[in-house]
Design an enzyme around this catalytic site. Structure first.
Site, PDB file in Angstrom:
ATOM      1  N   ALA A  92       0.858  -1.188   0.000  1.00 37.92           N
ATOM      2  CA  ALA A  92       0.000   0.000   0.000  1.00 37.92           C
ATOM      3  C   ALA A  92       0.898   1.243   0.000  1.00 37.92           C
ATOM      4  O   ALA A  92       2.091   1.147   0.280  1.00 37.92           O
ATOM      5  CB  ALA A  92      -0.877  -0.007   1.252  1.00 37.92           C
ATOM      6  N   GLN A  99       1.194   3.577   2.098  1.00 37.72           N
ATOM      7  CA  GLN A  99       1.840   3.715   3.410  1.00 37.72           C
ATOM      8  C   GLN A  99       2.305   2.361   3.945  1.00 37.72           C
ATOM      9  O   GLN A  99       2.202   2.070   5.142  1.00 37.72           O
ATOM     10  CB  GLN A  99       0.885   4.374   4.395  1.00 37.72           C
ATOM     11  CG  GLN A  99       0.848   5.888   4.268  1.00 37.72           C
ATOM     12  CD  GLN A  99       2.213   6.535   4.515  1.00 37.72           C
ATOM     13  OE1 GLN A  99       3.015   6.064   5.311  1.00 37.72           O
ATOM     14  NE2 GLN A  99       2.476   7.641   3.837  1.00 37.72           N
ATOM     15  N   SER A 100       2.821   1.504   3.064  1.00 40.66           N
ATOM     16  CA  SER A 100       3.239   0.167   3.495  1.00 40.66           C
ATOM     17  C   SER A 100       4.463   0.207   4.404  1.00 40.66           C
ATOM     18  O   SER A 100       5.492   0.807   4.071  1.00 40.66           O
ATOM     19  CB  SER A 100       3.551  -0.675   2.256  1.00 40.66           C
ATOM     20  OG  SER A 100       4.187  -1.867   2.636  1.00 40.66           O
ATOM     21  N   ASN A 101       4.340  -0.498   5.527  1.00 40.64           N
ATOM     22  CA  ASN A 101       5.502  -0.678   6.400  1.00 40.64           C
ATOM     23  C   ASN A 101       6.450  -1.715   5.817  1.00 40.64           C
ATOM     24  O   ASN A 101       7.663  -1.636   5.982  1.00 40.64           O
ATOM     25  CB  ASN A 101       5.037  -1.144   7.785  1.00 40.64           C
ATOM     26  CG  ASN A 101       4.089  -0.152   8.395  1.00 40.64           C
ATOM     27  OD1 ASN A 101       4.464   1.000   8.617  1.00 40.64           O
ATOM     28  ND2 ASN A 101       2.848  -0.555   8.639  1.00 40.64           N
TER      29      ASN A 101
END
Ligand SMILES: Cc1ncc(COP(=O)(O)O)c(C=O)c1O
Length: 351
Positions: free
Chosen positions: A78, A80-82
């Site tokens: 995504a 805002q993927s971690n």
């Protein structure tokens, strides 16, 4: 006992990123508020570039990538993927090139969401970014990533693709078999239930598999952060079968071991609701503990809901798995500030 897991993991190439056991701490004030005995496993402290659960998973993907002689890694996540951020950090540490594809999964977000938090860190860590604006399409995203990888191969790179779709062997879940062994070595399994966020499901399924392989009989409660409980339960069952195949043993997980709840999922992945924002503030204000808006606040909201209605019995011993994700707090500034401005009573009646 934990040697059982060590033996299962021994055949897999592994790159060591995590050089300590993450702490288990009491959450006395929050536990008292919820009338349960509450502790937290601090997997937000896995270390590399703001840490989180992905560090454990990536020990195995990077182990395999290095074994295959890769000099470049590719991943989708995504915006805002971690996961993407930690892949970029692991690649930097190993001197590999990193290409990341950011999938539009959350509607209605602002410019801060697109440029701050994990996106800022991806850039800082030197990742090459691509947008995948089709929306959620795991197989389509994997196919596009393979096209990018093919282009890189033509230019002489040796790419390794970390897949998104659940059709692939669940290498990442091995990191949570290792975490199960770590919990046992720490003496942290004297609890009745462990509560985890359940997204791709690799953390949840790996932990459950590992704990059952060790003979632990408590509950592992997954809080859905992405899809409905029925869809997630099916996905977890498939992961469990694939983990058994991967490690070459029969599954120790029984019918009824897969427990997932989705009552705090609405309105959907990556979107705040009153219960999630309440959980975030409660942890901050009672414990000085920060949780992230996408995964861990939702999981904590699920834990609060379960302790409110008896799914987690009063005074029972509960371990909350904090899987990290904190950079996203800054990307969600608009939504968090909007919630901070309201005195939100908890939907299930908690103060
Ligand atoms: C911070 C954080 N917690 C939990 C999860 C969910 O883990 P899993 O995808 O293994 O279910 C993710 C996944 O992206 C994550 O980034």
């Amino acid at each position: 006992m934990s040697e059982t897991i060590d033996a299962l993991l021994a055949p897999f190439p592994r790159t060591s990123f995590l050089t300590w056991s993450t702490p288990v701490e009491p959450l006395s004030r929050l536990g008292k508020h919820l009338e349960i005995d509450l502790r937290v496993k601090r997997d937000d402290l896995t270390g590399l570039a703001f840490g989180g659960n992905k560090v454990r998973k990536l020990e195995f993907y990077f182990g395999q990538a290095l074994k295959e002689g890769a000099d470049t890694v590719l991943i989708t996540g995504a915006v805002q993927s971690n996961y993407v951020r930690v892949v970029a950090a692991c690649a930097a540490r190993l001197g590999l090139e990193c290409h990341v594809q950011l999938e539009e999964r959350v509607s209605g977000q602002d410019d801060t969401y697109r440029s701050s938090g994990n996106v800022l860190l991806d850039d800082l860590l030197g990742a090459h970014r691509y947008a995948f604006d089709v929306g959620e399409d795991e197989e389509g995203a994997d196919a596009r990533l393979h096209d990018i990888a093919a282009g890189l191969s033509q230019r002489g790179r040796r790419p390794y693709v970390i897949p998104l779709s659940p059709k692939h062997p669940p290498l990442g879940s091995l990191g949570y078999l290792a975490c199960a062994a770590e919990l046992m070595r720490q003496g942290a399994l004297d609890v009745d239930q462990i509560v985890v966020p359940s997204g791709s499901g690799l953390t949840h399924s790996g932990l459950l598999f590992g704990l059952r392989a060790l003979g632990w009989k408590g509950r592992v409660i997954g809080i859905c952060v992405r899809r409905s409980a029925s869809a997630q339960a099916e996905r977890l069952a498939r992961h469990i079968d694939r983990i058994a195949t991967l490690v070459g043993t029969s599954s120790p997980v029984k019918d009824g071991d897969i427990e997932v709840f989705d009552d705090v999922l609405s309105p959907g992945y990556g979107q705040l609701n009153d219960a999630v924002s309440y959980a975030l503030r409660l942890a901050a204000r009672l414990e000085g503990l920060l949780v992230d808006p996408v995964y861990t606040a939702r999981a904590l909201a699920g834990l609060i809901a379960c302790s409110g209605d008896g799914r987690i019995p009063k005074r029972s011993r509960t371990l909350f798995l904090h899987t990290g994700g904190l950079p996203a707090l800054f990307a969600y500034e608009r939504d968090l500030r909007a919630q901070l401005g309201r005195a939100t009573p908890h939907p299930t009646g908690h103060r």
